[in-house]
Design an enzyme around this catalytic site. Structure first.
Site, mmCIF file in Angstrom:
data_model
loop_
_atom_site.group_PDB
_atom_site.id
_atom_site.type_symbol
_atom_site.label_atom_id
_atom_site.label_comp_id
_atom_site.label_asym_id
_atom_site.label_seq_id
_atom_site.Cartn_x
_atom_site.Cartn_y
_atom_site.Cartn_z
ATOM 1 N N CYS A 79 37.798 64.820 -53.166
ATOM 2 C CA CYS A 79 38.097 65.391 -54.495
ATOM 3 C C CYS A 79 37.879 66.898 -54.503
ATOM 4 O O CYS A 79 38.621 67.635 -55.158
ATOM 5 C CB CYS A 79 37.233 64.728 -55.561
ATOM 6 S SG CYS A 79 37.771 63.061 -55.958
ATOM 7 N N ASN A 103 38.566 56.637 -62.398
ATOM 8 C CA ASN A 103 38.718 55.983 -61.097
ATOM 9 C C ASN A 103 39.345 54.603 -61.288
ATOM 10 O O ASN A 103 39.097 53.911 -62.287
ATOM 11 C CB ASN A 103 37.397 55.920 -60.322
ATOM 12 C CG ASN A 103 36.252 55.261 -61.056
ATOM 13 O OD1 ASN A 103 36.180 55.313 -62.273
ATOM 14 N ND2 ASN A 103 35.360 54.638 -60.312
ATOM 15 N N CYS A 140 39.994 58.153 -56.994
ATOM 16 C CA CYS A 140 38.909 58.820 -57.735
ATOM 17 C C CYS A 140 39.424 59.413 -59.044
ATOM 18 O O CYS A 140 40.616 59.752 -59.179
ATOM 19 C CB CYS A 140 38.320 59.951 -56.905
ATOM 20 S SG CYS A 140 37.241 59.402 -55.570
ATOM 21 N N GLU A 144 39.898 51.314 -58.963
ATOM 22 C CA GLU A 144 39.588 50.663 -57.686
ATOM 23 C C GLU A 144 40.588 49.554 -57.388
ATOM 24 O O GLU A 144 41.444 49.219 -58.223
ATOM 25 C CB GLU A 144 38.149 50.121 -57.737
ATOM 26 C CG GLU A 144 37.156 51.262 -57.911
ATOM 27 C CD GLU A 144 35.709 50.808 -57.914
ATOM 28 O OE1 GLU A 144 35.437 49.592 -58.026
ATOM 29 O OE2 GLU A 144 34.845 51.696 -57.814
ATOM 30 N N CYS A 173 33.311 63.881 -54.726
ATOM 31 C CA CYS A 173 33.280 63.560 -53.296
ATOM 32 C C CYS A 173 34.046 64.630 -52.518
ATOM 33 O O CYS A 173 34.739 65.481 -53.102
ATOM 34 C CB CYS A 173 33.868 62.165 -53.053
ATOM 35 S SG CYS A 173 35.674 62.098 -53.162
ATOM 36 N N GLU A 202 38.822 62.375 -60.400
ATOM 37 C CA GLU A 202 39.270 63.774 -60.316
ATOM 38 C C GLU A 202 40.698 63.847 -59.795
ATOM 39 O O GLU A 202 41.514 64.650 -60.262
ATOM 40 C CB GLU A 202 38.355 64.580 -59.386
ATOM 41 C CG GLU A 202 36.903 64.641 -59.842
ATOM 42 C CD GLU A 202 36.045 63.538 -59.243
ATOM 43 O OE1 GLU A 202 36.519 62.387 -59.143
ATOM 44 O OE2 GLU A 202 34.891 63.834 -58.886
HETATM 45 N N1 THU Z 1 34.366 58.253 -57.458
HETATM 46 C C1 THU Z 1 35.100 59.110 -58.213
HETATM 47 O O1 THU Z 1 35.933 58.695 -59.038
HETATM 48 N N2 THU Z 1 34.904 60.432 -58.024
HETATM 49 C C2 THU Z 1 34.021 60.969 -57.143
HETATM 50 O O2 THU Z 1 34.026 62.170 -56.928
HETATM 51 C C3 THU Z 1 33.045 60.114 -56.494
HETATM 52 C C4 THU Z 1 33.393 58.674 -56.465
HETATM 53 C C5 THU Z 1 34.588 56.822 -57.623
HETATM 54 C C6 THU Z 1 35.244 56.172 -56.440
HETATM 55 C C7 THU Z 1 34.792 54.740 -56.591
HETATM 56 O O3 THU Z 1 35.689 54.072 -57.475
HETATM 57 C C8 THU Z 1 33.438 54.850 -57.255
HETATM 58 O O4 THU Z 1 33.368 56.156 -57.806
HETATM 59 C C9 THU Z 1 32.262 54.617 -56.328
HETATM 60 O O5 THU Z 1 32.344 55.435 -55.208
#
Ligand code: THU
Length: 134
Positions: free
Chosen positions: A90, A43, A54, A45, A87, A56
């Site tokens: 994803c 991920n 994300c 940000e 999520c 995935e």
């Molecule tokens: N996140 C992912 O990378 N994958 C997911 O399926 C759930 C959430 C990341 C997004 C964000 O950077 C952090 O986790 C908190 O939500």
């Protein structure tokens, strides 16, 4: 299964590279594609929170860039969560690039794996087929 071990190691290494200064929730994902190639994502940000990416989705992008057509296995791991379910967005992205054999493995910190089929995580998914019939 040697491929799965490699996939787990790849996901862990990706997790360590995550850029998550805002949530402090580092996620790594690794894909074994239909050609036997590995692809990783973490991920990433952003200070403009909604545009973060994300793990995935980053891994799927790497797979497409690498010439893969379908996810055979995807491993997801997060540093703080045990395990980290993908999520909703994803799940939709994974579904788009999956086939009936695709497996989603959620990895715990203790190296336990919980394995799902795409249809379990995203039943009644919207798919490219619906574009023709809507
Ligand atoms: N996140 C992912 O990378 N994958 C997911 O399926 C759930 C959430 C990341 C997004 C964000 O950077 C952090 O986790 C908190 O939500």
């Amino acid at each position: 299964m040697p491929d799965l071990k490699r996939l787990i190691d790849t996901a862990k290494k990706a997790m360590e590279k995550a850029y998550a200064p805002y949530s402090n929730f580092q996620v790594g994902a690794a894909i074994l594609d239909n050609n036997g190639q590995l692809h990783a994502g973490c991920n990433v940000e952003n200070s403009a929170y909604p545009i973060g990416c994300c793990a995935e989705q980053a891994a799927v992008t790497a797979m497409i860039l690498g010439g893969g057509q379908a996810i055979q296995d995807i491993v997801v791991i997060a540093k703080k969560h045990n395990p980290c379910p993908p999520c909703g967005a994803c799940r939709q992205v994974i579904a788009e690039h999956s086939d009936h054999n695709t497996k989603i493995h959620l990895l715990t910190q203790g190296d336990g794996l919980t394995t799902f089929q795409v249809s379990e995580l995203l039943p009644q998914a919207f798919s490219p087929d619906h574009l023709d019939s809507c």
